[in-house]
Write an enzyme that holds these catalytic residues in place. Structure first.
Site, PDB file in Angstrom:
ATOM      1  N   ARG A  26       0.848  -1.176   0.000  1.00  0.00           N
ATOM      2  CA  ARG A  26       0.000   0.000   0.000  1.00  0.00           C
ATOM      3  C   ARG A  26       0.889   1.233   0.000  1.00  0.00           C
ATOM      4  O   ARG A  26       1.702   1.414   0.907  1.00  0.00           O
ATOM      5  CB  ARG A  26      -0.863  -0.055   1.259  1.00  0.00           C
ATOM      6  CG  ARG A  26      -2.037   0.848   1.249  1.00  0.00           C
ATOM      7  CD  ARG A  26      -2.944   0.494   2.404  1.00  0.00           C
ATOM      8  NE  ARG A  26      -2.394   0.876   3.684  1.00  0.00           N
ATOM      9  CZ  ARG A  26      -3.127   1.271   4.717  1.00  0.00           C
ATOM     10  NH1 ARG A  26      -4.443   1.317   4.608  1.00  0.00           N
ATOM     11  NH2 ARG A  26      -2.585   1.604   5.839  1.00  0.00           N
TER      12      ARG A  26
ATOM     13  N   THR B 130      -0.742   7.631  -1.014  1.00  0.00           N
ATOM     14  CA  THR B 130      -2.062   7.566  -1.663  1.00  0.00           C
ATOM     15  C   THR B 130      -2.951   6.476  -1.051  1.00  0.00           C
ATOM     16  O   THR B 130      -4.166   6.476  -1.280  1.00  0.00           O
ATOM     17  CB  THR B 130      -1.897   7.215  -3.153  1.00  0.00           C
ATOM     18  OG1 THR B 130      -1.295   5.901  -3.239  1.00  0.00           O
ATOM     19  CG2 THR B 130      -0.982   8.211  -3.863  1.00  0.00           C
TER      20      THR B 130
ATOM     21  N   ASP C  57       0.751  -2.153  12.615  1.00  0.00           N
ATOM     22  CA  ASP C  57       1.182  -2.605  11.291  1.00  0.00           C
ATOM     23  C   ASP C  57       1.472  -4.104  11.362  1.00  0.00           C
ATOM     24  O   ASP C  57       2.461  -4.530  11.966  1.00  0.00           O
ATOM     25  CB  ASP C  57       2.431  -1.828  10.849  1.00  0.00           C
ATOM     26  CG  ASP C  57       2.780  -2.121   9.399  1.00  0.00           C
ATOM     27  OD1 ASP C  57       2.947  -3.318   9.053  1.00  0.00           O
ATOM     28  OD2 ASP C  57       2.882  -1.173   8.609  1.00  0.00           O
TER      29      ASP C  57
HETATM   30  C1  PRP Z   1      -1.046  -3.960   4.801  1.00  0.00           C
HETATM   31  C2  PRP Z   1      -1.928  -5.181   5.013  1.00  0.00           C
HETATM   32  C3  PRP Z   1      -2.794  -5.181   3.780  1.00  0.00           C
HETATM   33  C4  PRP Z   1      -2.983  -3.703   3.530  1.00  0.00           C
HETATM   34  C5  PRP Z   1      -4.335  -3.321   4.055  1.00  0.00           C
HETATM   35  O1  PRP Z   1      -0.026  -4.268   3.955  1.00  0.00           O
HETATM   36  O2  PRP Z   1      -1.205  -6.371   5.194  1.00  0.00           O
HETATM   37  O3  PRP Z   1      -2.208  -5.820   2.671  1.00  0.00           O
HETATM   38  O4  PRP Z   1      -1.965  -3.004   4.261  1.00  0.00           O
HETATM   39  O5  PRP Z   1      -4.629  -2.012   3.728  1.00  0.00           O
HETATM   40  P1  PRP Z   1      -5.775  -1.613   2.696  1.00  0.00           P
HETATM   41  O6  PRP Z   1      -6.963  -2.429   3.032  1.00  0.00           O
HETATM   42  O7  PRP Z   1      -5.974  -0.149   2.972  1.00  0.00           O
HETATM   43  O8  PRP Z   1      -5.273  -1.862   1.293  1.00  0.00           O
HETATM   44  P2  PRP Z   1       1.144  -3.224   3.578  1.00  0.00           P
HETATM   45  O9  PRP Z   1       0.760  -2.425   2.396  1.00  0.00           O
HETATM   46  O10 PRP Z   1       1.525  -2.446   4.806  1.00  0.00           O
HETATM   47  O11 PRP Z   1       2.301  -4.160   3.099  1.00  0.00           O
HETATM   48  P3  PRP Z   1       3.215  -5.222   3.872  1.00  0.00           P
HETATM   49  O12 PRP Z   1       2.338  -6.419   4.139  1.00  0.00           O
HETATM   50  O13 PRP Z   1       4.270  -5.502   2.891  1.00  0.00           O
HETATM   51  O14 PRP Z   1       3.712  -4.593   5.149  1.00  0.00           O
HETATM   52  N1  URA Z   2      -2.184  -2.340   7.368  1.00  0.00           N
HETATM   53  C1  URA Z   2      -1.788  -2.730   8.591  1.00  0.00           C
HETATM   54  O1  URA Z   2      -0.818  -3.496   8.727  1.00  0.00           O
HETATM   55  N2  URA Z   2      -2.441  -2.257   9.658  1.00  0.00           N
HETATM   56  C2  URA Z   2      -3.497  -1.435   9.540  1.00  0.00           C
HETATM   57  O2  URA Z   2      -4.081  -1.047  10.584  1.00  0.00           O
HETATM   58  C3  URA Z   2      -3.906  -1.041   8.259  1.00  0.00           C
HETATM   59  C4  URA Z   2      -3.242  -1.527   7.182  1.00  0.00           C
END
Ligand code: PRP
Ligand code: URA
Length: 213
Positions: free
Chosen positions: A108, A112, A204
């Protein structure tokens, strides 16, 4: 079925809820966090698979023949969304060891909040194969919606999403974009903060799983 979201099932088994509460705590460190994600995912999979179709099978016991059941159809596919979804795979494999595994790479964008795709490799999308999309967090829903769209473009017809924690906008986004995808969660939370984090949430998920912060 949830009264506000017809696509949503909140798995309120006491063991799942107990473990989720420990998972949320800021005091829970990486090793314990990983173990809990593993255990909750396994318990969720037990609940989610309770309606899988079965068919009769002949079994010969040491004493005589009998009719048992086995699960019908193609081997199920688990598809973690990288990277946090990886934490959910092993727990589910303990129950479904022959599951196929695909991977969808999405992150993500911090500014944005839009998903950026970087990897896709999934098992063959035969008609009868169930796909379980795995991601601990369903926040805005952008990542899960994009992942479901990628699976569908590859021909997947039966998709469920398993997330540990969801926020209402994410569930609504899935309902709008993919009303056919059932969403299973351990917790439906209050909302999102200005940075798109789930409140109260658990922080996170990727950083807590992999110890990157
Ligand atoms: C986090 C999570 C989802 C996403 C959720 O991943 O594991 O994939 O954010 O957010 P959304 O519903 O608003 O799209 P992240 O983008 O932080 O990546 P990562 O797993 O590599 O840390
Ligand atoms: N991704 C995460 O890992 N945590 C949140 O709360 C939202 C998106």
């Amino acid at each position: 079925m949830h009264r506000r979201f017809p696509n949503l099932t909140v798995l309120d088994h006491p063991l799942i809820q107990h473990k989720l509460s420990i998972l949320r705590s800021r005091l829970t460190k990486t090793k314990k966090f990983r173990e809990l994600v593993d255990e909750i995912s396994m318990l969720m999979a037990y609940e989610v698979t309770k309606d899988l179709p079965t068919e009769p099978v002949e079994v010969v016991t040491p004493l005589e023949s009998t009719t048992g059941v086995h699960i019908k159809g193609k081997k199920l596919a688990l598809v973690p969304i990288l990277r946090a979804g990886l934490g959910m795979v092993d727990g589910i494999l303990k129950l479904i060891p022959s599951a196929r595994i695909g991977h969808i790479g999405l992150y993500r964008d911090h500014e944005t909040l839009e998903p950026v795709s970087y990897y896709l490799k999934i098992p063959p999308t035969d008609h009868e194969r169930d796909f379980f999309l795995l991601d601990p967090m369903l926040a805005t829903g952008g990542s899960a919606s994009a992942a479901a769209a990628q699976l569908k473009r590859q021909g997947a017809a039966y998709i469920s999403l398993l997330s540990l924690v969801a926020a209402p906008p994410g569930v609504q986004r899935m309902l709008d974009d993919h009303p056919d995808v059932r969403v299973f969660v351990a917790g439906l939370d209050r909302g999102l903060n200005d940075s798109g984090y789930i409140l109260p949430g658990l922080g996170d998920a990727g950083d807590r799983l992999f110890g990157t912060k």
